[in-house]
Design a protein around this motif. Structure first.
Motif, PDB file in Angstrom:
ATOM      1  N   PRO A  83      17.953 -20.514  15.352  1.00 13.52           N
ATOM      2  CA  PRO A  83      17.784 -19.245  14.628  1.00 13.52           C
ATOM      3  C   PRO A  83      17.367 -19.479  13.172  1.00 13.52           C
ATOM      4  O   PRO A  83      17.711 -20.493  12.580  1.00 13.52           O
ATOM      5  N   ILE A  84      16.621 -18.539  12.640  1.00 11.20           N
ATOM      6  CA  ILE A  84      16.202 -18.632  11.243  1.00 11.20           C
ATOM      7  C   ILE A  84      16.988 -17.583  10.470  1.00 11.20           C
ATOM      8  O   ILE A  84      17.017 -16.414  10.843  1.00 11.20           O
ATOM      9  N   HIS A  85      17.649 -18.003   9.389  1.00 12.36           N
ATOM     10  CA  HIS A  85      18.451 -17.059   8.605  1.00 12.36           C
ATOM     11  C   HIS A  85      17.838 -16.828   7.235  1.00 12.36           C
ATOM     12  O   HIS A  85      17.294 -17.747   6.625  1.00 12.36           O
ATOM     13  N   GLY A  86      17.948 -15.589   6.800  1.00 13.15           N
ATOM     14  CA  GLY A  86      17.704 -15.204   5.418  1.00 13.15           C
ATOM     15  C   GLY A  86      16.527 -15.805   4.704  1.00 13.15           C
ATOM     16  O   GLY A  86      16.696 -16.643   3.821  1.00 13.15           O
ATOM     17  N   HIS A  87      15.328 -15.399   5.050  1.00 10.02           N
ATOM     18  CA  HIS A  87      14.149 -15.766   4.261  1.00 10.02           C
ATOM     19  C   HIS A  87      13.827 -14.578   3.374  1.00 10.02           C
ATOM     20  O   HIS A  87      13.194 -13.620   3.821  1.00 10.02           O
ATOM     21  N   ARG A  88      14.297 -14.631   2.132  1.00 13.64           N
ATOM     22  CA  ARG A  88      14.204 -13.463   1.245  1.00 13.64           C
ATOM     23  C   ARG A  88      12.770 -12.990   1.026  1.00 13.64           C
ATOM     24  O   ARG A  88      12.480 -11.805   1.068  1.00 13.64           O
ATOM     25  N   GLY A  89      11.881 -13.947   0.815  1.00 14.53           N
ATOM     26  CA  GLY A  89      10.475 -13.600   0.556  1.00 14.53           C
ATOM     27  C   GLY A  89       9.875 -12.851   1.737  1.00 14.53           C
ATOM     28  O   GLY A  89       9.209 -11.828   1.568  1.00 14.53           O
ATOM     29  N   PHE A  90      10.169 -13.363   2.945  1.00 14.85           N
ATOM     30  CA  PHE A  90       9.625 -12.740   4.146  1.00 14.85           C
ATOM     31  C   PHE A  90      10.181 -11.328   4.329  1.00 14.85           C
ATOM     32  O   PHE A  90       9.452 -10.379   4.621  1.00 14.85           O
ATOM     33  N   GLN A  91      11.496 -11.191   4.121  1.00 16.76           N
ATOM     34  CA  GLN A  91      12.128  -9.871   4.271  1.00 16.76           C
ATOM     35  C   GLN A  91      11.574  -8.873   3.256  1.00 16.76           C
ATOM     36  O   GLN A  91      11.281  -7.722   3.585  1.00 16.76           O
ATOM     37  N   ALA A  92      11.407  -9.339   2.012  1.00 20.46           N
ATOM     38  CA  ALA A  92      10.905  -8.457   0.959  1.00 20.46           C
ATOM     39  C   ALA A  92       9.478  -8.007   1.281  1.00 20.46           C
ATOM     40  O   ALA A  92       9.135  -6.827   1.148  1.00 20.46           O
ATOM     41  N   ALA A  93       8.651  -8.964   1.753  1.00 22.89           N
ATOM     42  CA  ALA A  93       7.264  -8.627   2.086  1.00 22.89           C
ATOM     43  C   ALA A  93       7.232  -7.648   3.254  1.00 22.89           C
ATOM     44  O   ALA A  93       6.484  -6.663   3.248  1.00 22.89           O
ATOM     45  N   TRP A  94       8.058  -7.902   4.271  1.00 25.78           N
ATOM     46  CA  TRP A  94       8.119  -7.051   5.470  1.00 25.78           C
ATOM     47  C   TRP A  94       8.455  -5.605   5.075  1.00 25.78           C
ATOM     48  O   TRP A  94       7.754  -4.663   5.447  1.00 25.78           O
ATOM     49  N   LEU A  95       9.535  -5.468   4.277  1.00 27.23           N
ATOM     50  CA  LEU A  95       9.957  -4.120   3.870  1.00 27.23           C
ATOM     51  C   LEU A  95       8.940  -3.503   2.912  1.00 27.23           C
ATOM     52  O   LEU A  95       8.582  -2.328   3.039  1.00 27.23           O
ATOM     53  N   GLY A  96       8.467  -4.304   1.957  1.00 26.03           N
ATOM     54  CA  GLY A  96       7.544  -3.792   0.933  1.00 26.03           C
ATOM     55  C   GLY A  96       6.246  -3.294   1.542  1.00 26.03           C
ATOM     56  O   GLY A  96       5.789  -2.186   1.240  1.00 26.03           O
ATOM     57  N   ILE A  97       5.665  -4.091   2.447  1.00 27.31           N
ATOM     58  CA  ILE A  97       4.373  -3.702   3.045  1.00 27.31           C
ATOM     59  C   ILE A  97       4.566  -2.473   3.945  1.00 27.31           C
ATOM     60  O   ILE A  97       3.770  -1.535   3.910  1.00 27.31           O
ATOM     61  N   SER A  98       5.647  -2.474   4.756  1.00 27.57           N
ATOM     62  CA  SER A  98       5.907  -1.318   5.631  1.00 27.57           C
ATOM     63  C   SER A  98       6.076  -0.053   4.797  1.00 27.57           C
ATOM     64  O   SER A  98       5.515   1.000   5.110  1.00 27.57           O
ATOM     65  N   PHE A  99       6.848  -0.176   3.724  1.00 27.97           N
ATOM     66  CA  PHE A  99       7.114   0.969   2.849  1.00 27.97           C
ATOM     67  C   PHE A  99       5.804   1.485   2.232  1.00 27.97           C
ATOM     68  O   PHE A  99       5.528   2.689   2.258  1.00 27.97           O
ATOM     69  N   ALA A 100       5.011   0.569   1.717  1.00 27.94           N
ATOM     70  CA  ALA A 100       3.750   0.960   1.082  1.00 27.94           C
ATOM     71  C   ALA A 100       2.819   1.643   2.090  1.00 27.94           C
ATOM     72  O   ALA A 100       2.187   2.662   1.787  1.00 27.94           O
ATOM     73  N   LEU A 101       2.771   1.108   3.326  1.00 30.00           N
ATOM     74  CA  LEU A 101       1.910   1.703   4.365  1.00 30.00           C
ATOM     75  C   LEU A 101       2.352   3.133   4.687  1.00 30.00           C
ATOM     76  O   LEU A 101       1.538   4.056   4.738  1.00 30.00           O
ATOM     77  N   VAL A 102       3.660   3.289   4.906  1.00 27.84           N
ATOM     78  CA  VAL A 102       4.181   4.608   5.299  1.00 27.84           C
ATOM     79  C   VAL A 102       4.000   5.623   4.171  1.00 27.84           C
ATOM     80  O   VAL A 102       3.510   6.743   4.391  1.00 27.84           O
ATOM     81  N   ILE A 103       4.365   5.225   2.936  1.00 27.51           N
ATOM     82  CA  ILE A 103       4.257   6.158   1.813  1.00 27.51           C
ATOM     83  C   ILE A 103       2.784   6.479   1.518  1.00 27.51           C
ATOM     84  O   ILE A 103       2.416   7.626   1.253  1.00 27.51           O
ATOM     85  N   GLY A 104       1.942   5.458   1.602  1.00 25.99           N
ATOM     86  CA  GLY A 104       0.508   5.668   1.360  1.00 25.99           C
ATOM     87  C   GLY A 104      -0.089   6.643   2.370  1.00 25.99           C
ATOM     88  O   GLY A 104      -0.823   7.569   2.017  1.00 25.99           O
ATOM     89  N   LEU A 105       0.257   6.442   3.658  1.00 24.90           N
ATOM     90  CA  LEU A 105      -0.263   7.338   4.694  1.00 24.90           C
ATOM     91  C   LEU A 105       0.294   8.747   4.525  1.00 24.90           C
ATOM     92  O   LEU A 105      -0.413   9.733   4.722  1.00 24.90           O
ATOM     93  N   PHE A 106       1.579   8.831   4.139  1.00 24.84           N
ATOM     94  CA  PHE A 106       2.170  10.153   3.916  1.00 24.84           C
ATOM     95  C   PHE A 106       1.432  10.881   2.791  1.00 24.84           C
ATOM     96  O   PHE A 106       1.090  12.057   2.919  1.00 24.84           O
TER      97      PHE A 106
END
Ligand code: CU
Length: 251
Positions: A83-106
């Motif tokens: 198992p891979i635990h806690g990759h902060r950079g990856f998590q931040a990018a995942w949330l940040g890009i998803s958030f930007a996509l959703v808010i941008g489309l909205f």
């Protein structure tokens, strides 16, 4: 052995190439089959943007899966990997890009909606009355009535909708507009037709046995042709049409 970073760069390059090619292909398609109004144009561009932005997301999944399946296939060993635990950079990018996509489309969708529904002014008005199973159109400027909908090209049209019995739905696919006709309540919608021509309209709410045949023709013509047509229509000549005011009858 290829170092892990190298795999990452190769997969990223494949993802980038497929995403760009896919986005270019998708950007060229017209998603609404017939576009005959300003509103349908706005909706089509929203669909296209949604499709274009979904390509890199889809490719991220497909390339990640395919690349792993080809390069990191484990022969005969069916145990889970570590198992891979806690990759902060990856998590931040995942949330940040998803958030930007959703808010941008909205934001894009909201701006389009305001563009379509915003201004409550019109150059021409038509009153629509729906019943089981027919449409009636009345033109307040002359009092004319018809079974076809006639509107001018390039002008914002206010469509005021009533129902005499059950819920129907006024829909002209080429205009990208659809509005329920609700008994006891007046609903409305605006449209600006951009291409002269004849377009089918229909009821989009299952309203009983004759629903399938609850169709009408929409004729978009220039103002002069419309005026000439309106002059030829005798007020109330269409027959079963009740007077425009106080026409709601509860049943
Ligand atoms: Cu109907």
């Amino acid at each position: 052995m290829t170092p892990p970073r190298r795999h990452l760069w190769i997969a990223a390059a494949i993802w980038a190439v497929l995403s760009i090619v896919g986005a270019v292909l998708v950007a060229g398609i017209q998603i609404i089959p017939v576009i005959a109004s300003r509103e349908a144009g706005i909706e089509n561009s929203a669909f296209v943007l949604l499709a274009v932005l979904s390509v890199p997301v889809l490719m991220f999944v497909v390339v990640g899966l395919a690349y792993s399946a080809i390069w990191f296939r484990a022969n005969g060993d069916e145990a889970d990997g570590p198992p891979i635990h806690g990759h902060r950079g990856f998590q931040a990018a995942w949330l940040g890009i998803s958030f930007a996509l959703v808010i941008g489309l909205f934001a894009y969708g909201a701006a389009g909606l305001v563009d379509i529904r915003g201004a409550q002014t019109a150059d021409f008005e038509v009153q629509v009355s729906a019943e089981q199973w027919a449409w009636h159109f009345t033109y307040p400027s002359t009092g004319a009535t018809s079974k076809e909908l006639h509107i001018p090209v390039g002008q914002r049209v206010h469509i005021v909708i009533n129902s005499d019995d059950v819920i129907h739905s006024f829909w002209v696919p080429a205009f990208g507009i659809k509005q329920d006709a609700v008994p006891g309540r007046t609903t409305e919608i605006y449209v600006t037709a951009t291409v002269a021509g004849t377009y089918p309209g229909l009821c989009a709410e299952l309203c009983g046995f004759g629903h399938t045949n609850m169709r009408f023709t929409t004729v978009v013509s220039n103002r002069a042709a419309l005026k000439a047509w309106l002059r030829k229509q005798k007020p109330g000549s269409e027959g079963s049409q009740p007077p425009p005011s106080g026409s709601e009858s509860a049943s």
